[in-house]
Scaffold this motif. Structure first.
Motif, PDB file in Angstrom:
ATOM      1  N   LYS A   1      43.244  47.095  47.119  1.00 16.33           N
ATOM      2  CA  LYS A   1      44.402  46.651  46.332  1.00 16.33           C
ATOM      3  C   LYS A   1      44.222  45.212  45.855  1.00 16.33           C
ATOM      4  CE  LYS A   1      49.422  45.860  46.776  1.00 16.33           C
ATOM      5  NZ  LYS A   1      49.404  44.376  46.567  1.00 16.33           N
ATOM      6  N   LEU A   2      43.896  44.310  46.778  1.00 13.07           N
ATOM      7  CA  LEU A   2      43.764  42.900  46.417  1.00 13.07           C
ATOM      8  C   LEU A   2      42.556  42.658  45.526  1.00 13.07           C
ATOM      9  CD1 LEU A   2      44.619  41.236  49.862  1.00 13.07           C
ATOM     10  CD2 LEU A   2      46.119  41.502  47.879  1.00 13.07           C
ATOM     11  N   MET A   3      41.478  43.386  45.778  1.00 15.94           N
ATOM     12  CA  MET A   3      40.265  43.220  44.973  1.00 15.94           C
ATOM     13  C   MET A   3      40.481  43.724  43.547  1.00 15.94           C
ATOM     14  SD  MET A   3      37.178  42.012  45.358  1.00 15.94           S
ATOM     15  CE  MET A   3      35.501  42.161  44.753  1.00 15.94           C
ATOM     16  N   SER A   4      41.129  44.864  43.418  1.00 10.22           N
ATOM     17  CA  SER A   4      41.368  45.438  42.093  1.00 10.22           C
ATOM     18  C   SER A   4      42.337  44.583  41.277  1.00 10.22           C
ATOM     19  CB  SER A   4      41.900  46.869  42.221  1.00 10.22           C
ATOM     20  OG  SER A   4      40.896  47.721  42.752  1.00 10.22           O
ATOM     21  N   GLU A   5      43.249  43.891  41.974  1.00 12.93           N
ATOM     22  CA  GLU A   5      44.159  42.990  41.261  1.00 12.93           C
ATOM     23  C   GLU A   5      43.402  41.813  40.656  1.00 12.93           C
ATOM     24  OE1 GLU A   5      47.104  41.908  44.140  1.00 12.93           O
ATOM     25  OE2 GLU A   5      48.187  43.808  43.994  1.00 12.93           O
ATOM     26  N   LYS A   6      42.418  41.311  41.391  1.00  5.16           N
ATOM     27  CA  LYS A   6      41.620  40.181  40.893  1.00  5.16           C
ATOM     28  C   LYS A   6      40.536  40.620  39.912  1.00  5.16           C
ATOM     29  CE  LYS A   6      42.029  36.617  44.479  1.00  5.16           C
ATOM     30  NZ  LYS A   6      42.397  35.469  43.631  1.00  5.16           N
ATOM     31  N   ARG A   7      40.039  41.855  40.133  1.00  3.55           N
ATOM     32  CA  ARG A   7      38.934  42.366  39.325  1.00  3.55           C
ATOM     33  C   ARG A   7      39.231  43.801  38.859  1.00  3.55           C
ATOM     34  NH1 ARG A   7      33.746  40.532  40.316  1.00  3.55           N
ATOM     35  NH2 ARG A   7      33.151  42.241  38.933  1.00  3.55           N
ATOM     36  N   PRO A   8      40.021  43.951  37.801  1.00  2.00           N
ATOM     37  CA  PRO A   8      40.351  45.297  37.316  1.00  2.00           C
ATOM     38  C   PRO A   8      39.143  46.095  36.837  1.00  2.00           C
ATOM     39  CG  PRO A   8      41.803  43.625  36.354  1.00  2.00           C
ATOM     40  CD  PRO A   8      40.695  42.899  37.039  1.00  2.00           C
ATOM     41  N   ASP A   9      38.009  45.411  36.634  1.00  2.00           N
ATOM     42  CA  ASP A   9      36.808  46.084  36.131  1.00  2.00           C
ATOM     43  C   ASP A   9      36.034  46.825  37.227  1.00  2.00           C
ATOM     44  OD1 ASP A   9      36.271  43.543  37.271  1.00  2.00           O
ATOM     45  OD2 ASP A   9      34.294  43.486  36.326  1.00  2.00           O
ATOM     46  N   ILE A  10      36.466  46.678  38.466  1.00  2.00           N
ATOM     47  CA  ILE A  10      35.723  47.273  39.586  1.00  2.00           C
ATOM     48  C   ILE A  10      35.916  48.786  39.652  1.00  2.00           C
ATOM     49  CG2 ILE A  10      35.870  47.489  42.126  1.00  2.00           C
ATOM     50  CD1 ILE A  10      35.836  44.476  42.256  1.00  2.00           C
ATOM     51  N   GLN A  11      34.842  49.484  40.012  1.00  2.00           N
ATOM     52  CA  GLN A  11      34.887  50.926  40.268  1.00  2.00           C
ATOM     53  C   GLN A  11      34.626  51.168  41.753  1.00  2.00           C
ATOM     54  OE1 GLN A  11      31.743  51.687  37.056  1.00  2.00           O
ATOM     55  NE2 GLN A  11      32.864  53.619  37.102  1.00  2.00           N
ATOM     56  N   TRP A  12      35.403  52.066  42.349  1.00  2.00           N
ATOM     57  CA  TRP A  12      35.197  52.448  43.742  1.00  2.00           C
ATOM     58  C   TRP A  12      34.481  53.782  43.727  1.00  2.00           C
ATOM     59  CZ3 TRP A  12      36.220  48.508  46.853  1.00  2.00           C
ATOM     60  CH2 TRP A  12      37.107  47.522  46.390  1.00  2.00           C
ATOM     61  N   VAL A  13      33.183  53.757  44.025  1.00  2.00           N
ATOM     62  CA  VAL A  13      32.347  54.928  43.763  1.00  2.00           C
ATOM     63  C   VAL A  13      32.118  55.816  44.988  1.00  2.00           C
ATOM     64  CG1 VAL A  13      31.173  53.807  41.836  1.00  2.00           C
ATOM     65  CG2 VAL A  13      30.211  53.598  44.149  1.00  2.00           C
ATOM     66  N   GLU A  14      32.424  55.310  46.185  1.00  2.00           N
ATOM     67  CA  GLU A  14      32.188  56.128  47.386  1.00  2.00           C
ATOM     68  C   GLU A  14      33.008  55.585  48.559  1.00  2.00           C
ATOM     69  OE1 GLU A  14      30.866  59.010  49.974  1.00  2.00           O
ATOM     70  OE2 GLU A  14      30.587  58.933  47.796  1.00  2.00           O
ATOM     71  N   GLU A  15      33.549  56.515  49.369  1.00  2.00           N
ATOM     72  CA  GLU A  15      34.230  56.148  50.613  1.00  2.00           C
ATOM     73  C   GLU A  15      33.667  56.996  51.744  1.00  2.00           C
ATOM     74  OE1 GLU A  15      38.437  56.625  50.294  1.00  2.00           O
ATOM     75  OE2 GLU A  15      38.719  54.874  48.989  1.00  2.00           O
ATOM     76  N   GLN A  16      33.337  56.364  52.847  1.00  2.00           N
ATOM     77  CA  GLN A  16      32.888  57.079  54.038  1.00  2.00           C
ATOM     78  C   GLN A  16      33.828  56.759  55.199  1.00  2.00           C
ATOM     79  OE1 GLN A  16      30.127  59.332  54.825  1.00  2.00           O
ATOM     80  NE2 GLN A  16      30.488  59.597  52.623  1.00  2.00           N
TER      81      GLN A  16
ATOM     82  N   ALA B   1      34.618  37.684  47.540  1.00  2.00           N
ATOM     83  CA  ALA B   1      34.057  38.903  46.946  1.00  2.00           C
ATOM     84  C   ALA B   1      34.332  39.016  45.454  1.00  2.00           C
ATOM     85  CB  ALA B   1      34.620  40.122  47.669  1.00  2.00           C
ATOM     86  N   ALA B   2      35.479  38.525  45.019  1.00  2.00           N
ATOM     87  CA  ALA B   2      35.852  38.651  43.599  1.00  2.00           C
ATOM     88  C   ALA B   2      34.930  37.844  42.692  1.00  2.00           C
ATOM     89  CB  ALA B   2      37.302  38.221  43.403  1.00  2.00           C
ATOM     90  N   LYS B   3      34.228  36.871  43.280  1.00  3.92           N
ATOM     91  CA  LYS B   3      33.312  36.043  42.491  1.00  3.92           C
ATOM     92  C   LYS B   3      31.947  36.700  42.295  1.00  3.92           C
ATOM     93  CE  LYS B   3      35.557  31.881  44.282  1.00  3.92           C
ATOM     94  NZ  LYS B   3      35.442  30.734  45.225  1.00  3.92           N
ATOM     95  N   LEU B   4      31.709  37.781  43.015  1.00  9.11           N
ATOM     96  CA  LEU B   4      30.434  38.478  42.901  1.00  9.11           C
ATOM     97  C   LEU B   4      30.350  39.231  41.572  1.00  9.11           C
ATOM     98  CD1 LEU B   4      30.358  40.023  46.497  1.00  9.11           C
ATOM     99  CD2 LEU B   4      29.008  38.060  45.700  1.00  9.11           C
ATOM    100  N   PRO B   5      29.159  39.378  41.008  1.00  9.39           N
ATOM    101  CA  PRO B   5      29.038  40.146  39.758  1.00  9.39           C
ATOM    102  C   PRO B   5      29.196  41.656  39.960  1.00  9.39           C
ATOM    103  CG  PRO B   5      26.882  39.415  40.523  1.00  9.39           C
ATOM    104  CD  PRO B   5      27.890  38.770  41.420  1.00  9.39           C
ATOM    105  N   ALA B   6      29.077  42.118  41.188  1.00  5.85           N
ATOM    106  CA  ALA B   6      29.101  43.560  41.476  1.00  5.85           C
ATOM    107  C   ALA B   6      30.369  44.231  40.957  1.00  5.85           C
ATOM    108  CB  ALA B   6      28.982  43.783  42.982  1.00  5.85           C
ATOM    109  N   LYS B   7      30.183  45.385  40.312  1.00  2.53           N
ATOM    110  CA  LYS B   7      31.313  46.174  39.802  1.00  2.53           C
ATOM    111  C   LYS B   7      31.470  47.503  40.536  1.00  2.53           C
ATOM    112  CE  LYS B   7      31.241  44.298  35.088  1.00  2.53           C
ATOM    113  NZ  LYS B   7      31.153  44.641  33.640  1.00  2.53           N
ATOM    114  N   ARG B   8      30.357  48.072  41.012  1.00  2.00           N
ATOM    115  CA  ARG B   8      30.401  49.369  41.702  1.00  2.00           C
ATOM    116  C   ARG B   8      30.432  49.136  43.213  1.00  2.00           C
ATOM    117  NH1 ARG B   8      28.759  53.942  39.215  1.00  2.00           N
ATOM    118  NH2 ARG B   8      27.576  54.620  41.049  1.00  2.00           N
ATOM    119  N   TRP B   9      31.524  49.578  43.844  1.00  2.00           N
ATOM    120  CA  TRP B   9      31.738  49.307  45.265  1.00  2.00           C
ATOM    121  C   TRP B   9      31.876  50.606  46.057  1.00  2.00           C
ATOM    122  CZ3 TRP B   9      32.703  44.653  48.122  1.00  2.00           C
ATOM    123  CH2 TRP B   9      32.561  43.481  47.376  1.00  2.00           C
TER     124      TRP B   9
END
Length: 402
Positions: A187-202, A160-168
């Motif tokens: 936690k693990l994704m944000s460590e590899k990709r600090p640029d990621i935004q978590w925009v919604e949780e269901q 997943a960290a190799k994907l260009p997606a930033k908004r998750w």
């Protein structure tokens, strides 16, 4: 007087014979207690039961546990932690089992683990995936077979960290397993990709998803990628609604467990393609260990195995290996035997780590695809569990001292 002596002697002889036969009967077998949510989750637990029944048959055909017959006494917890603890108590107090095994849902696994710790009974957890069972709430009496949320998340994050997606966005059942999976993935994704935004949780309730509003809320957040932790009937509803509303179009989905046949098969021709998943592509695994298991399973059941089949089979195989090595049913000797033990599995050799009682059984990571109107896993690679576990120093910080 003489007649009384003869009668007494006869009664004594009969009593002694009865006691001896009872002792022989008891010493001639070893019982394992097994608990699972059979009535609640048959898609997983029925293949799981077939798996452990095959293992019992093989073990006894090979001479049992140091010459003693292995007997599994099984109980249904109905998906309720309190019922699971009641079942555990009955197995220990009435059936005199040497150890407890099984459980599926993470909250139930934790309940039985707590019982095992309080009563000082050896417990081999089969399926529950929460990290708490070997770390924050781990105890010396509890071991776990399946790769944990942390391990599967680490495997998925690698892709997943190799994907260009930033908004998750994330979708997960609102109980221990779902909460644990989302937490460690983020936690693990944000460590590899600090640029990621978590925009919604269901967080739909487990087993009771109302897929329409969930899909609508995620779509409104306009994520570029989605983490899914739903499984079973909830997954079918989510996929159907997501397909209808175009939620997955031009979006990458990363999904725990979806590649397991018990969850992939019900999707049929609705299977979304290209999801990055963990699972069990039994049809494409070409190793001697898996070939032997597959042949035995298909010969006995005239059916293909599910991931549950592997878990049930290897749980009882591991339990038997621990009992054989310990040559005792004493819980402390079982713990000593289990810590660091290595044994074969349909996926290759595995070890139960001494530091946290987690096995190194791995998982397959691949992508979903449609083939002949049915969902399959493609491009799958087996990831060894030992490569996706934290260091001893990290575990010591998370796990309470015994």
């Amino acid at each position: 007087m003489q007649r009384s002596k003869i009668l007494l002697g006869g009664l004594f002889a009969l009593t002694y014979a009865g006691l001896t036969q009872g002792a022989f009967a008891q010493s001639g077998e070893i019982k394992i207690g097994e608990i699972n949510s059979y009535s609640l989750l048959p898609a997983f637990t029925e293949p799981y039961r077939k798996g452990w029944q095959l293992a019992v048959e093989e073990i006894n055909a090979a001479g049992g546990i140091n010459g003693k017959k292995l007997v599994v006494v099984s109980k249904d917890d109905g998906g309720k932690p309190a019922d699971a603890q009641t079942a555990a108590n009955e197995l220990v107090s009435s059936e005199n089992v040497a150890m407890l095994t099984g459980t599926f849902l993470s909250n139930i696994g934790l309940a039985v683990s707590d019982f095992a710790n309080q009563k000082k009974v050896f417990f081999l957890a089969a399926e529950p995936l929460t990290d708490a069972i070997t770390w924050s709430k781990g105890n010396r009496y509890t071991f776990r077979l399946r790769p944990s949320n942390y391990m599967q998340a680490a495997m998925l994050v690698e892709a997943a960290a190799k994907l260009p997606a930033k908004r998750w966005a994330t979708i997960a059942p609102n109980y221990e397993y779902g909460q644990s999976a989302v937490s460690v993935f983020k936690k693990l994704m944000s460590e590899k990709r600090p640029d990621i935004q978590w925009v919604e949780e269901q967080w739909p309730p487990q087993g009771k998803i109302d897929a329409g509003p969930v899909v609508q809320a995620v779509a409104a957040a306009n994520p570029e990628a989605i983490l899914n932790v739903e499984f079973g009937a909830d997954l079918v509803k989510l996929v159907r609604e997501g397909n209808t509303r175009g939620l997955f179009k031009d979006r990458t989905v990363v999904s725990f467990l979806t590649g397991e046949p018990e969850y992939l098969d019900p999707l049929k021709d609705e299977t979304p393609e290209g999801w990055i998943v963990t699972g069990y592509p039994w049809y494409s695994i070409k190793t001697p260990e898996h070939d032997a298991f597959l042949k035995a399973y298909q010969s006995k059941y005239n059916d293909y195995p599910r991931l549950g089949s592997i878990v049930g089979y290897e749980t009882i195989k591991a339990a038997a290996a621990i009992l054989t090595k310990a040559n005792s049913t004493d819980p402390e000797k079982l713990i000593a035997a289990a810590e660091g033990i290595s044994l074969s599995s349909p996926f290759g050799e595995i070890t139960f780590r001494k530091i946290d009682h987690q096995s190194t059984l791995g998982a397959f990571v691949g992508k979903t695809a449609l083939k002949d109107g049915k969902g399959v896993m493609v491009d799958s690679i087996y990831r060894k569990g030992s490569d996706y576990l934290p260091s001893d120093a990290e575990v010591e910080k998370m796990r309470p001292k015994d």
